[in-house]
Design an enzyme around this catalytic site. Sequence first.
Site, short mmCIF file in Angstrom:
data_model
loop_
_atom_site.label_atom_id
_atom_site.label_comp_id
_atom_site.label_asym_id
_atom_site.label_seq_id
_atom_site.Cartn_x
_atom_site.Cartn_y
_atom_site.Cartn_z
N ARG A 88 -56.98 28.94 43.16
CA ARG A 88 -58.27 28.22 42.59
C ARG A 88 -59.17 29.31 42.18
NH1 ARG A 88 -59.29 24.94 47.61
NH2 ARG A 88 -58.60 26.65 48.41
N HIS A 130 -54.09 19.66 44.69
CA HIS A 130 -52.75 19.86 45.21
C HIS A 130 -51.93 19.10 44.03
CE1 HIS A 130 -54.14 19.97 49.56
NE2 HIS A 130 -53.75 21.26 49.13
N SER A 147 -59.70 20.38 51.68
CA SER A 147 -59.27 19.43 52.37
C SER A 147 -60.48 19.21 53.45
CB SER A 147 -58.19 19.48 53.12
OG SER A 147 -57.01 19.41 51.96
N LYS A 179 -51.61 23.65 61.66
CA LYS A 179 -52.94 23.17 62.03
C LYS A 179 -53.04 22.31 62.48
CE LYS A 179 -54.79 24.98 57.48
NZ LYS A 179 -55.41 24.68 56.09
N1 COA Z 1 -56.51 22.57 45.07
C1 COA Z 1 -57.07 21.89 46.19
N2 COA Z 1 -57.19 22.53 47.38
C2 COA Z 1 -56.44 23.41 47.67
C3 COA Z 1 -55.47 24.09 46.80
C4 COA Z 1 -55.66 23.48 45.49
N3 COA Z 1 -54.91 23.92 44.61
N4 COA Z 1 -54.79 25.06 47.36
C5 COA Z 1 -55.09 25.14 48.43
N5 COA Z 1 -56.37 24.13 48.91
C6 COA Z 1 -57.08 23.85 50.01
C7 COA Z 1 -56.55 23.06 50.80
O1 COA Z 1 -57.19 21.63 50.45
C8 COA Z 1 -56.84 23.32 52.25
O2 COA Z 1 -58.09 23.36 52.66
P1 COA Z 1 -58.52 23.30 54.10
O3 COA Z 1 -58.30 24.71 54.59
O4 COA Z 1 -59.83 23.14 54.09
O5 COA Z 1 -57.62 22.52 54.73
C9 COA Z 1 -56.36 24.85 52.02
O6 COA Z 1 -56.76 25.17 50.60
C10 COA Z 1 -54.85 25.28 51.97
O7 COA Z 1 -54.07 24.01 52.28
P2 COA Z 1 -52.62 23.67 51.75
O8 COA Z 1 -52.71 24.06 50.31
O9 COA Z 1 -52.37 22.57 52.17
O10 COA Z 1 -51.83 24.80 52.47
P3 COA Z 1 -52.00 25.63 53.78
O11 COA Z 1 -52.64 26.93 53.48
O12 COA Z 1 -52.61 24.60 54.91
O13 COA Z 1 -50.35 25.74 54.15
C11 COA Z 1 -48.32 26.60 54.71
C12 COA Z 1 -50.21 26.99 54.66
C13 COA Z 1 -48.08 25.40 55.53
C14 COA Z 1 -47.67 26.88 53.60
C15 COA Z 1 -48.34 28.12 55.78
O14 COA Z 1 -49.00 27.97 56.91
C16 COA Z 1 -46.65 28.10 56.31
O15 COA Z 1 -45.91 28.50 55.50
N6 COA Z 1 -46.46 27.73 57.61
C17 COA Z 1 -45.35 27.73 58.17
C18 COA Z 1 -45.09 28.86 59.20
C19 COA Z 1 -44.76 30.01 58.46
O16 COA Z 1 -43.62 30.26 57.88
N7 COA Z 1 -45.38 31.21 58.65
C20 COA Z 1 -45.34 32.25 57.82
C21 COA Z 1 -45.73 32.48 56.73
S1 COA Z 1 -47.35 32.89 56.29
#
Ligand code: COA
Length: 159
Positions: A90, A17, A128, A41
């Site tokens: 990634r 990140h 994560s 989540k």
């Molecule tokens: N490097 C390392 N890890 C990464 C990464 C990177 N560049 N990009 C993603 N990841 C990993 C994270 O560690 C995480 O792992 P996990 O699934 O094991 O926990 C996963 O990939 C994704 O996590 P993160 O990047 O924190 O984002 P997310 O996918 O959890 O976030 C939101 C999602 C919050 C952006 C999305 O759910 C959202 O917008 N929610 C709001 C509700 C909404 O508007 N919904 C409609 C739109 S879809």
Amino acid sequence: MSKAVYPGTFDPVTYGHLDVIRRGAQLFDSLVVSVAGSSVKSALFSVEERVTMMKLLTADLPNVTVASFDGLVIQHVRDLDSRIILRGIRTVGDFEYELQMALTNRNLDHSIETIFVMSSEKYSFVRSSTIKEAVRLGGDVVDMVPPLVADALKKKLRK
Ligand code: COA
């Protein structure tokens, strides 16, 4: 002034990140890293804990600020007077998930664009949930997360 928003759960923030944040900070005049509330989540760390860790880890980047949000990401982006969502990819495995999210957001608001940066290949395996599992089972994650995150994980998961 270009302003982008990098939303995520960041539970916890990893070097992957932080790599995306550094790339975004170079591309945009300002970047808001937005920590998603617990409605998204079931998180190990509270929103306050995740925001605090993120603030400490981005303190050296003057054009980066940290916020949190609940509800729709597009509404949060609008509230911040931005039109740009930043996300990192990634591997090809991330593509489908990211495409679905980007297209859903575009359908909800056509004026908001998602921009992707390629994360460093060094962290392509980092996620994560596997980090949390490794710490829970006694593994050392210093290559994947900053020391303050590693310490916080140990405190939470090895009580
Ligand atoms: N490097 C390392 N890890 C990464 C990464 C990177 N560049 N990009 C993603 N990841 C990993 C994270 O560690 C995480 O792992 P996990 O699934 O094991 O926990 C996963 O990939 C994704 O996590 P993160 O990047 O924190 O984002 P997310 O996918 O959890 O976030 C939101 C999602 C919050 C952006 C999305 O759910 C959202 O917008 N929610 C709001 C509700 C909404 O508007 N919904 C409609 C739109 S879809």
